[in-house]
Design a protein around this motif. Structure first.
Motif, mmCIF file in Angstrom:
data_model
loop_
_atom_site.group_PDB
_atom_site.id
_atom_site.type_symbol
_atom_site.label_atom_id
_atom_site.label_comp_id
_atom_site.label_asym_id
_atom_site.label_seq_id
_atom_site.Cartn_x
_atom_site.Cartn_y
_atom_site.Cartn_z
ATOM 1 N N GLU A 1 7.438 6.508 -8.630
ATOM 2 C CA GLU A 1 7.187 7.637 -9.504
ATOM 3 C C GLU A 1 8.378 8.014 -10.366
ATOM 4 N N LEU B 1 -2.789 6.229 -11.305
ATOM 5 C CA LEU B 1 -1.782 6.987 -12.043
ATOM 6 C C LEU B 1 -2.241 8.423 -12.224
ATOM 7 N N TYR C 1 5.413 10.499 -13.267
ATOM 8 C CA TYR C 1 4.349 9.482 -13.357
ATOM 9 C C TYR C 1 4.065 8.978 -11.944
ATOM 10 N N SER D 1 2.586 7.000 -9.654
ATOM 11 C CA SER D 1 1.910 5.697 -9.736
ATOM 12 C C SER D 1 1.717 5.151 -8.326
ATOM 13 N N LEU E 1 6.988 -1.777 -12.664
ATOM 14 C CA LEU E 1 6.971 -0.574 -13.508
ATOM 15 C C LEU E 1 8.214 -0.560 -14.361
ATOM 16 N N TYR F 1 3.217 -1.107 -17.046
ATOM 17 C CA TYR F 1 2.776 -1.672 -15.777
ATOM 18 C C TYR F 1 2.436 -3.146 -15.987
#
Lengths: 409, 409, 409
Positions: free
Chosen positions: C337, C134, C231, C233, C309, C370
């Motif tokens: 994201e 992340l 974010y 990820s 997510l 998560y």
């Protein structure tokens, strides 16, 4: 039975390998560990060596030295100071308590790369930390700053010297003469841009006046990449002085730029500190013996002190001679610099064929040996060795630079 | 016999010199050493001073403070926090446990220069760390960012404040009043570019409401160089407030740019925090007494608290007044900034004659004294001193800026 | 009497609050302190938890890791490695001693931002340190590098990930299930430019296969400001593989650029490592349930392993899908994201309405959860949850990118 015997033999062989050398991991980024200040010596190892030796790791402080480690290898004859924090460069070599290889830069501290912005001053940030005897210039690129064909500013002399070593390992042979090996991995890793990993290796034998580098560059990417390397080897006092000489086995020499034209004829001799001299650079095409081994020698005026650089023209096909005989404070120094490439910006060297490719997964080896020449006899022998390699090959003098920088943007 | 006596006298004199002061080397990049956290006080020295004092070196942690050292000098009356890692700048001065000199910047941490890229944001990277009471802006250049005539981006306010001190030394006089001296060497050294070394010196006497800087800039190069310096001295609460006043002995004032024209008439008084004020800057030509000593005073509305800056116009011929009376969060602050130069980019100051030269090997001295004014009487005395220096000299108000920035690229 | 009772009640209440949780301040730039290497566990706290847990802070060494701290949170089921020195990013998540969330970047070290120059390589310096599971991309800007309308180069993905946390605090609930909370403040503070302070918060309960982020961005300036956050990820092996699938509740998808057009139809499935694939990026408009809660799931080919997510479309209205299924060495990885914005440079997102404003003093909250999906059942449940949110809403496929980058300078 046969198999059993073989198995035992293998075990014995492994045991022998295990005891061939003692190994110390000083730094390892994979495990996140570092030993801190550290020292080993023939005494601490219980080795009654004829020649005492020691290896010491020390953390420096003060100014931009914050967090910088040096590694001091004393082989009884030479004291070599390496800088793991600065790409495993060699700061200086001392003998009898005095510097014999190295120079006096205006930059006095051993600068942590954290304080350097390589792209500052239009790509000249490297100059904020330049004071070593050996700087590796590479590996993504090696030359003068400039915007490359792809629009990216390539900063002076690449990034590797301003990259802290990811791992540092010291190995000392159990058996006499107890060869000392310093390995340091320096990684240029940028997502989508580079995975060029160099395992630098310095070898020195206790009592010897010689040490050697055996570096392995590996392209760990799945794609071919360009690479370049210059072994920027720099010498000032006491070897460099008015009347000092450089001898190099080579078939061609040319001035780097227009300014160097005036010094072409006298390329082999040095001025004393000379105000407004700035720097003259010459591009040489070195030649080697049957195995490609070449040699360049720098010695003082009366030939009583010098240094010999051995390298291989199949690995490092060009040689840059940097004569920076400006004033003492400005940095009175000369660079004898074997490399894959000259000091031009990469975009000018592609047309010259001096931007080689390293394939995905491929490794390239570079061997450079430095010999401290301690008296007239050692200097003579080294000079004769150069002459021997040169043989009947004439040195062609090109009066025009290989690159016409007057047309550069 | 006579000679013998003289010799003895010399020895005695030397002995006296040796015992005149006790000296502590806290940091020394030449030897690579640093004492770490450290403290000394009148008590630890066995001095029964009337006024207790202490000097403490402390390593900060957290965020961008990683590796930052502060040096806290408490003279019994004032507590002065210096930042060796940031060019020996002065973070703040406290009295009775409260800040008296300094300001509240949006930047809260004492930022290690390792985290600052001065050329970022088109040369505004300096703003990432700006929060000190005293920032030295120099010495290669001093002003606003911009591309200089030679094509190099000069980043805001030079590099010295983001240069960690190479050496730090504390000296305390043996004899009362036990003057405390802090020396820190800050080096701007770049191969072929600069060898400007500044020995900063702060002196303060226990019990005093005054401290002084005595800096020596030396050009250690073999070539003449340009240099510039501004003592960017910044004050917010409690002195700055609506109705606060600044008084400076000067013969001329002009607005820095078009925006400042509107504030020219009221240059001496301050607004309270004012949204969208941003900053107004004024350029003053200060005058001094027979010896060149000038004075500028900032005091609060009712004149009960203030600060006086003493400096010499032969060393620092211009004065910048920076009025940043924007909101509290934005940084409510004013700068009273004696210097060799104004805050324009260097290229605009050369035609004004404000980019002086320092010869090869030459040293330049700069003395600045800060006096904390603790009551109406001390403020009045300081204001009267300014008036005395001003005498009958009129203050000429130029309505147009010295530099026409509207034509700037 | 009534008041007295109330007062006692308040005291009791306060006492209860005081004992609700045990709190450890690990780093605090305001006080300048840091605990160094540090560890706590259910055992050291005297908690006989059904599920053991521990939190460890460790200083890394080697290469560019100099001075980097990691914080390792083991909740008995997952081991989450946070990097306070890199903006409280999450390096990886392990389960049963193997990485389950994260990826293999060419960048192997956890790079101290001190070694990164974000504006290098025309604003791509961020790539020197990119290897986390992340990465927060923000908050001054979030997208691809480019010169913004005001003439400033915005470097790739903003500055926050390369900002060391100013403070780090660990809180563990006294009462079972002993929720563990990690708070880290990351400050983007530049005089006159930004006062964006983010309190990142990670919460995880011992034994759980889920952890969540609850971040609060506050504009501490007195002026409104723009902000952006993605974010970023990132997931590679073992979840990502040939035939892996992504499912996301969304109403619209479009290719990021011309290159991604070719992959639009197959956006949900992944190739194995594919030479010269480089990256394909898709822009999704996610949809949520009645409360705005949306979900995206990535799972391996046979649906036995995955990650979900959870995020809220009122906080994070857009979703970027980054498919970087290039070779293993190049970094075989996909990014899921959620963000306020896509990955375009800021100047291209203003016209799209994707550069929101945060008012002076205002706070914005972002919650992302998560969940490690450990078997087919958990994967199925998560996929069904996505379908449930999707309901009857069709996914509109736009064949043209939202921004015509072919016209970009």
């Amino acid at each position: 039975m046969k198999i059993k015997t073989s198995y035992a033999a293998i075990l014995l062989s492994l045991a022998a390998m295990n005891t061939q050398a003692v190994e110390f991991v000083l730094t390892n980024s994979a495990s996140g560990e570092d030993v801190g200040n550290w020292q080993v010596s023939n005494q601490s190892l219980g080795l009654s060596a004829n020649t005492p030796f020691s290896v010491e790791k020390r953390r420096l402080h003060g100014g931009k030295q914050l967090g910088v480690d040096v590694l001091i290898v004393n082989n009884g004859e030479l004291t070599i100071t390496l800088v793991p924090t600065r790409g495993m460069g060699i700061l200086k070599v001392e003998r009898d308590g005095k510097r014999i290889l190295g120079w006096d830069s205006p930059v006095k501290e051993v600068v942590n790369p954290a304080f350097i912005d390589l792209e500052s001053r239009n790509g000249l940030g490297w100059l904020d930390g330049f004071n070593e005897m050996l700087v590796r210039c590479g590996y993504e690129w090696t030359g003068h700053p400039g915007v490359d064909d792809n629009g990216q500013l390539l900063s002076l002399h690449g990034r590797v010297q301003n990259t802290p070593a990811s791992s540092v390992k010291v190995t000392i042979d159990d058996a006499a003469p107890h060869k000392i090996t310093i390995e340091g991995e320096v990684s240029e890793r940028t997502f989508k841009k580079a995975e060029l990993v160099t395992l630098t290796k310095l070898e020195v034998t206790p009592g010897s006046n010689r040490f050697s580098l055996h570096d392995t560059l590996t392209n760990q990417a799945d794609y071919d990449d360009e690479y370049q390397i210059i072994y920027h080897s720099n010498f000032g006092r006491p070897i460099l002085e008015q009347g000092a000489k450089v001898i190099a086995a080579a078939s061609e020499i040319s001035p780097f730029n227009d300014y160097a034209k005036a010094g072409l004829k006298e390329w082999q001799t040095y001025l004393g500190p000379t105000k407004n001299f700035d720097e003259m650079v010459f591009n040489l095409k070195p030649i080697g013996d049957a195995d490609g081994n070449s040699l360049a020698v720098l010695h003082n005026k009366n030939g009583s002190s010098g240094v010999a650089l051995g390298y291989n023209v199949t690995q490092l096909p060009v040689l840059t001679l940097w004569k920076n005989t400006d004033t003492e404070q400005q940095g009175y120094v000369t660079g004898i610099e074997p490399g894959t490439s000259y000091a031009y910006n990469t975009k000018y060297q592609r047309p010259l064929g001096l931007v080689p490719t390293i394939k995905a997964g491929e490794s390239k080896h570079f061997d450079v040996t430095y010999t401290v020449l301690r008296n007239n006899k050692e200097v003579s022998q080294a000079v004769n060795k150069v002459k021997e390699i040169q043989g009947q090959t004439p040195l062609k003098q090109l009066t025009q630079p290989l690159v016409d920088l007057s047309k550069a943007d």
